[in-house]
Design an enzyme around this catalytic site. Structure first.
Site, PDB file in Angstrom:
ATOM      1  N   ASP A 155       0.859  -1.188   0.000  1.00 34.79           N
ATOM      2  CA  ASP A 155       0.000   0.000   0.000  1.00 34.79           C
ATOM      3  C   ASP A 155       0.896   1.239   0.000  1.00 34.79           C
ATOM      4  O   ASP A 155       1.117   1.872   1.028  1.00 34.79           O
ATOM      5  CB  ASP A 155      -0.920  -0.031   1.231  1.00 34.79           C
ATOM      6  CG  ASP A 155      -1.899   1.141   1.263  1.00 34.79           C
ATOM      7  OD1 ASP A 155      -2.012   1.859   0.242  1.00 34.79           O
ATOM      8  OD2 ASP A 155      -2.545   1.336   2.303  1.00 34.79           O
ATOM      9  N   HIS A 201     -23.277  -1.862 -17.326  1.00 38.97           N
ATOM     10  CA  HIS A 201     -23.808  -0.574 -16.888  1.00 38.97           C
ATOM     11  C   HIS A 201     -22.720   0.453 -16.606  1.00 38.97           C
ATOM     12  O   HIS A 201     -22.770   1.593 -17.093  1.00 38.97           O
ATOM     13  CB  HIS A 201     -24.678  -0.794 -15.643  1.00 38.97           C
ATOM     14  CG  HIS A 201     -25.474   0.397 -15.222  1.00 38.97           C
ATOM     15  ND1 HIS A 201     -25.052   1.293 -14.259  1.00 38.97           N
ATOM     16  CD2 HIS A 201     -26.683   0.837 -15.621  1.00 38.97           C
ATOM     17  CE1 HIS A 201     -25.970   2.216 -14.084  1.00 38.97           C
ATOM     18  NE2 HIS A 201     -26.974   1.980 -14.908  1.00 38.97           N
ATOM     19  N   SER A 218     -29.971   6.647 -15.322  1.00 35.81           N
ATOM     20  CA  SER A 218     -28.556   6.253 -15.266  1.00 35.81           C
ATOM     21  C   SER A 218     -27.757   6.898 -16.377  1.00 35.81           C
ATOM     22  O   SER A 218     -26.569   7.169 -16.222  1.00 35.81           O
ATOM     23  CB  SER A 218     -28.421   4.731 -15.405  1.00 35.81           C
ATOM     24  OG  SER A 218     -28.578   4.082 -14.182  1.00 35.81           O
TER      25      SER A 218
END
Length: 619
Positions: free
Chosen positions: A192, A220, A380
């Site tokens: 990280d 989507h 959307s």
């Protein structure tokens, strides 16, 4: 001084609410989000209180929120009543705001789409929608890439196909629109490097699998991302221009388009903490979540604009809220879908108070996984065009807050008669006027009003009314959109219909109270008028007693069994003006009377009520 009596003649019609056609709130079975108060003693005490009652699934570091599973209802209630608990709520399921097609959908390879009549090879033409949003024209007004940096738009959705030609690096012929976390990209694998809590999050994150693999298995999210990028360039042109927007894909919706509130919250905090200036939410649900509202308020505090799809149930969000679109966070802009002719799409939710702007959302051609394109419809598709336009406006005026950009989006939009009463701006987005407005504020400093995230569910708003007035409880328990049940599944109509309440002519006889001891928050005027409320097949008859800027009170022979939101249309004394004011049916214990509280009314509307009552009585 002798009191001066005057009369006001008002025609008042209350148009009843219906709960709309949206599904009843769904939740992950047995899962809850619990937030402990900051003064509760810290995580150690919180975890001790959960011991034996809940299985801890995860925590939200620094937020005091715990995601748990619980099986015993009594344990849930015990925690809800614990003074150290700020709130406990279901982990609601949220769904994409896409309209399912009635028949087969044509799916083209990207190369075929470029060569077909669906798109233009002219790089200066916007071809995803034929609505008159003037997207293409706005590109000539924008600063070149060399003049300013890119704006990051977080697409919180089903993920992204980063190998689609549109999202490839510029060096590979793409637009270079995929966000890149340079610290992680140049760091060590498995480490990280930027210490943000996510390992190797080079381009985004998957909050379902908790990995860096955000591949879109639903279509989507990739489609939404293509609409965002398409606000700034022709995604079907050859060669492709470099994007002025970077898309940060954050996957929390699984295949099929459903995801949990807990993961949506994680995605929003990630977006804000990693540099997104705009967050696009093309999803929603009818369950009110305080923790999700807190996350959007967190974005607001850091000047981030949130763009939320209004929903696809054809219902009124003013009375049947959809979240996150219906949260009142000042930088949250709710978007309805419009057709190429600028009228509201039949499937689109609307709301003259809570939905802000219209945007094209029918048959929008955009990218999907597998290096393909297809047309989709829904709010959307309407929301990401607004998100993309807003991001481009931020490039022109980078110091502005998300709240200020929202105001520019609304004030620069095209007024459309068919959107009167549909969205608060009565307008559909316009790219050219928006860019011009942003450039006029290029040197303006950031500003925004103070906002405190508190429980603003319809039930809580009404229950907090002054004078001991609270929401009328009903068989549904709480009003529409409260997220506590009620309604029917499968898209059926839920709740009670409060029908026409007609006061043909009111004689408003005014006696202003002057006793300081009895002074209220709002000056109240006595009035006398018959009131009739149709509830199902029953008519309740009573009398209106008082009216003020805060609301009106009334008595009925029988109590209203099912409270809810109503919309009042009030005509001015001279008959030249008519205003609409939304109210919540409440019970005032102090006065032993029912009322309609104007809790959600716009300030301009309340100002008109003040004007109409000013000077009616002097002493």
């Amino acid at each position: 001084m002798k009191p001066i009596l005057r009369s006001l003649f008002l025609t008042v019609t209350l148009v009843g609410w219906t709960a709309g056609a949206q599904d009843a709130p769904e939740a992950v079975p047995g899962e809850y989000l619990i937030k402990f108060k900051a003064s509760s003693g810290g995580p150690a005490l919180a975890q001790s209180k959960l011991q034996g009652k809940a299985n801890l699934k995860s925590t939200f570091p620094g937020l005091g929120i715990f995601q748990v599973s619980m099986k015993v209802a009594a344990d849930v209630e015990e925690l809800r009543n614990d003074p150290d608990v700020e709130y406990i709520e279901p982990n609601y399921i949220l769904k994409k705001s896409e309209v399912e097609p009635n028949g087969p959908v044509e799916r083209l390879s990207y190369e075929d789409a470029v060569a077909s009549g669906y798109a233009s090879s002219n790089p200066t033409i916007y071809s995803q929608s034929s609505a008159d949003t003037r997207v293409s024209e706005s590109w000539a007004y924008q600063k070149p890439l060399s003049a300013t940096g890119k704006i990051i738009v977080a697409v919180v959705d089903t993920g992204l196909d980063k190998n689609h030609d549109v999202f490839k690096p510029v060096s590979e012929g793409g637009t270079g629109a995929l966000w890149r976390n340079e610290i992680e990209a140049n760091g060590r694998p498995g480490v990280d490097d930027d210490q943000n809590g996510y390992v190797d999050d080079i381009n985004g994150w998957n909050f379902i699998s908790n990995t860096a693999n955000f591949y879109d298995d639903d279509d989507h999210g990739t489609h939404v991302a293509g609409v965002v990028v398409g606000a700034g360039l022709n995604i079907f042109a050859r060669p492709l221009d470099e994007s002025k927007i970077e898309v940060m894909p954050l996957k929390f919706l699984a295949k099929g388009g459903a995801g949990s509130t807990a993961n949506a919250i994680r995605a929003i905090y990630y977006a804000v903490n990693n540099g997104a200036r705009v967050i696009n939410n093309s999803w929603g649900g009818s369950g009110y979540s305080h923790s999700l509202q807190d996350a959007i308020a967190y974005a607001y505090e850091r000047h981030v604009l949130v763009v939320s799809a209004a929903g696809n149930y054809g219902s009124n969000n003013d009375t049947s809220p959809m979240y996150p679109a219906s949260y009142d966070v000042p930088s949250n802009i709710a978007v309805a879908s419009t057709s190429r002719w600028d009228d509201r799409s039949g499937f689109s939710n609307y709301g003259s108070y809570s939905v802000h702007i219209g945007s094209p959302g029918e048959y929008i051609e955009s990218t999907v996984p597998g290096n393909a394109t297809m047309k989709m419809s829904g709010t959307s598709m309407a929301a990401p065009l607004v998100a993309g336009m807003a991001a481009l406006a931020m490039r022109e005026a980078p110091s502005l807050s998300g709240y200020q950009i929202k105001q520019l989006v609304m004030s620069s939009a095209d007024q459309v008669n068919s959107l009167n009463g549909v969205v608060s701006s009565k307008a559909r987005v316009d790219a050219v006027t928006l860019m011009s407005a942003a450039q006029n504020m290029a040197t303006a400093a950031a500003s925004q009003p103070v906002y405190k995230s508190a429980d603003r569910s319809p039930a809580a708003e009404a229950a907090s009314a002054a004078g001991g007035c609270g929401l009328v409880q009903s068989v549904i328990k709480q009003g529409p959109g409260s997220g506590s049940g009620g309604g029917s599944s499968g898209g059926g109509t839920a709740g009670v219909v409060v029908g026409l309440l007609l006061i043909p002519l009111i004689l408003w006889q005014v006696l202003r109270a002057r006793d300081p001891k009895s002074r209220r928050k709002y000056e109240r005027f006595k009035m006398s008028s018959e009131i009739r409320v149709q509830v199902g097949d029953r008519e309740l008859v009573g009398a209106v007693n008082t009216i003020s800027e805060g609301g009106l009170s009334f008595n009925t022979d029988q109590a209203l069994e099912k409270g809810g939101l109503v919309t009042m249309r009030i005509q001015s004394p001279d008959g030249h003006e008519v205003i609409e004011v939304q109210g919540q049916v409440v019970w005032c214990e102090a006065n032993k009377a029912y009322g309609v509280q104007f809790a959600n009314a716009r300030q301009g509307t309340l100002a008109m009520i003040r004007d109409w009552t000013a000077g009616m009585m002097k002493s």
